[in-house]
Design a protein around this motif. Sequence first.
Motif, mmCIF file in Angstrom:
data_model
loop_
_atom_site.group_PDB
_atom_site.id
_atom_site.type_symbol
_atom_site.label_atom_id
_atom_site.label_comp_id
_atom_site.label_asym_id
_atom_site.label_seq_id
_atom_site.Cartn_x
_atom_site.Cartn_y
_atom_site.Cartn_z
ATOM 1 N N LEU A 130 27.213 52.474 37.713
ATOM 2 C CA LEU A 130 28.521 53.083 37.967
ATOM 3 C C LEU A 130 29.031 52.640 39.332
ATOM 4 O O LEU A 130 28.241 52.417 40.256
ATOM 5 C CB LEU A 130 28.412 54.611 37.919
ATOM 6 C CG LEU A 130 28.087 55.236 36.575
ATOM 7 C CD1 LEU A 130 27.891 56.737 36.732
ATOM 8 C CD2 LEU A 130 29.173 54.937 35.563
ATOM 9 N N PRO A 131 30.346 52.558 39.507
ATOM 10 C CA PRO A 131 30.908 52.117 40.788
ATOM 11 C C PRO A 131 31.024 53.251 41.803
ATOM 12 O O PRO A 131 31.923 53.250 42.638
ATOM 13 C CB PRO A 131 32.277 51.577 40.390
ATOM 14 C CG PRO A 131 32.663 52.422 39.214
ATOM 15 C CD PRO A 131 31.367 52.684 38.473
ATOM 16 N N VAL A 132 30.131 54.216 41.712
ATOM 17 C CA VAL A 132 30.142 55.370 42.633
ATOM 18 C C VAL A 132 28.706 55.703 43.020
ATOM 19 O O VAL A 132 27.757 55.338 42.325
ATOM 20 C CB VAL A 132 30.797 56.628 41.993
ATOM 21 C CG1 VAL A 132 32.259 56.381 41.657
ATOM 22 C CG2 VAL A 132 30.037 57.069 40.750
ATOM 23 N N ASP A 133 28.564 56.393 44.130
ATOM 24 C CA ASP A 133 27.275 56.960 44.499
ATOM 25 C C ASP A 133 27.285 58.425 44.090
ATOM 26 O O ASP A 133 28.267 59.123 44.321
ATOM 27 C CB ASP A 133 27.046 56.864 46.011
ATOM 28 C CG ASP A 133 26.863 55.436 46.472
ATOM 29 O OD1 ASP A 133 26.256 54.638 45.712
ATOM 30 O OD2 ASP A 133 27.323 55.101 47.582
ATOM 31 N N ILE A 134 26.225 58.880 43.480
ATOM 32 C CA ILE A 134 26.137 60.256 43.008
ATOM 33 C C ILE A 134 25.224 61.030 43.959
ATOM 34 O O ILE A 134 24.099 60.612 44.216
ATOM 35 C CB ILE A 134 25.592 60.324 41.565
ATOM 36 C CG1 ILE A 134 26.522 59.545 40.632
ATOM 37 C CG2 ILE A 134 25.442 61.774 41.110
ATOM 38 C CD1 ILE A 134 25.983 59.387 39.227
ATOM 39 N N TYR A 135 25.715 62.134 44.453
ATOM 40 C CA TYR A 135 24.925 62.988 45.363
ATOM 41 C C TYR A 135 24.719 64.352 44.769
ATOM 42 O O TYR A 135 25.467 64.859 44.039
ATOM 43 C CB TYR A 135 25.617 63.117 46.717
ATOM 44 C CG TYR A 135 25.731 61.802 47.431
ATOM 45 C CD1 TYR A 135 24.629 61.269 48.095
ATOM 46 C CD2 TYR A 135 26.922 61.100 47.440
ATOM 47 C CE1 TYR A 135 24.730 60.050 48.746
ATOM 48 C CE2 TYR A 135 27.021 59.881 48.093
ATOM 49 C CZ TYR A 135 25.934 59.359 48.750
ATOM 50 O OH TYR A 135 26.027 58.174 49.391
ATOM 51 N N SER A 149 29.230 65.644 34.217
ATOM 52 C CA SER A 149 29.311 64.213 34.482
ATOM 53 C C SER A 149 28.874 63.965 35.916
ATOM 54 O O SER A 149 28.902 64.870 36.747
ATOM 55 C CB SER A 149 30.744 63.712 34.277
ATOM 56 O OG SER A 149 31.134 63.876 32.931
ATOM 57 N N PHE A 150 28.489 62.742 36.208
ATOM 58 C CA PHE A 150 28.047 62.351 37.549
ATOM 59 C C PHE A 150 26.949 63.316 38.022
ATOM 60 O O PHE A 150 25.925 63.419 37.366
ATOM 61 C CB PHE A 150 29.235 62.266 38.506
ATOM 62 C CG PHE A 150 30.297 61.324 38.016
ATOM 63 C CD1 PHE A 150 30.095 59.948 38.100
ATOM 64 C CD2 PHE A 150 31.477 61.791 37.441
ATOM 65 C CE1 PHE A 150 31.059 59.058 37.629
ATOM 66 C CE2 PHE A 150 32.439 60.908 36.974
ATOM 67 C CZ PHE A 150 32.226 59.549 37.062
ATOM 68 N N ALA A 151 27.142 64.020 39.135
ATOM 69 C CA ALA A 151 26.154 65.018 39.563
ATOM 70 C C ALA A 151 26.277 66.261 38.690
ATOM 71 O O ALA A 151 25.297 66.872 38.304
ATOM 72 C CB ALA A 151 26.332 65.387 41.032
ATOM 73 N N GLY A 152 27.506 66.635 38.385
ATOM 74 C CA GLY A 152 27.745 67.805 37.555
ATOM 75 C C GLY A 152 27.875 69.076 38.362
ATOM 76 O O GLY A 152 27.558 69.127 39.552
ATOM 77 N N PHE A 153 28.356 70.107 37.714
ATOM 78 C CA PHE A 153 28.502 71.414 38.323
ATOM 79 C C PHE A 153 27.125 71.910 38.749
ATOM 80 O O PHE A 153 26.193 71.920 37.943
ATOM 81 C CB PHE A 153 29.152 72.373 37.319
ATOM 82 C CG PHE A 153 29.340 73.766 37.822
ATOM 83 C CD1 PHE A 153 30.239 74.041 38.836
ATOM 84 C CD2 PHE A 153 28.610 74.811 37.286
ATOM 85 C CE1 PHE A 153 30.416 75.335 39.301
ATOM 86 C CE2 PHE A 153 28.783 76.109 37.734
ATOM 87 C CZ PHE A 153 29.688 76.363 38.758
ATOM 88 N N GLN A 154 26.987 72.277 39.984
ATOM 89 C CA GLN A 154 25.714 72.713 40.564
ATOM 90 C C GLN A 154 24.604 71.676 40.350
ATOM 91 O O GLN A 154 23.436 72.009 40.150
ATOM 92 C CB GLN A 154 25.300 74.076 40.008
ATOM 93 C CG GLN A 154 26.304 75.162 40.346
ATOM 94 C CD GLN A 154 25.940 76.515 39.771
ATOM 95 O OE1 GLN A 154 25.269 76.619 38.736
ATOM 96 N NE2 GLN A 154 26.395 77.557 40.437
ATOM 97 N N ALA A 155 24.995 70.410 40.373
ATOM 98 C CA ALA A 155 24.086 69.264 40.208
ATOM 99 C C ALA A 155 23.338 69.272 38.869
ATOM 100 O O ALA A 155 22.262 68.706 38.735
ATOM 101 C CB ALA A 155 23.106 69.162 41.372
ATOM 102 N N SER A 156 23.914 69.900 37.847
ATOM 103 C CA SER A 156 23.206 70.060 36.574
ATOM 104 C C SER A 156 23.291 68.851 35.643
ATOM 105 O O SER A 156 22.530 68.780 34.679
ATOM 106 C CB SER A 156 23.723 71.306 35.847
ATOM 107 O OG SER A 156 25.111 71.198 35.616
#
Length: 147
Positions: free
Chosen positions: A142-147, A123-130
């Motif tokens: 979404l109410p968040v910023d994803i990095y 979800s979002f960025a995910g584990f190791q950005a996957s």
Amino acid sequence: MSKIRVLLAGESWITVSAHHKGFDHFAAGMYDNGQRHLAAALASDPFIEYTHMPGHEVPESFPLTMEELKQWDVIIISDLGSNSLLLSNSVFLEGKREPNRLQLLKEWAAQGGALIMCGGYLSFAGFQASAKYFRTPIEEVLPVDIY
């Protein structure tokens, strides 16, 4: 009063493990999902109609049109990477073009659909950005910023 239609996409997994014991080895696999408690809670409300679409079904079964998306009042994405929404078999195996479901979800949410993303390894960025939702139309709603 009509029922609130809720779709949970994802929140399932297949685990494959390798076991090495001296010279001998074997592999084992299992399927599981983590939606049982949510399903039980929503089933207790007579005004909610709940459907779970396991992650391995999403590439082929998740809505491809706005008309299909509008059948749902709430869509929950949980532990499901963006590629599962973007790469159906037609796209991945045959190189065909299909609508961008991330863009469709953004438009559906802008028209009043309730989009929820729950946390998880994918979800979002995910584990190791996957999970790869960074810089997608989903990030924009979404109410968040994803990095």
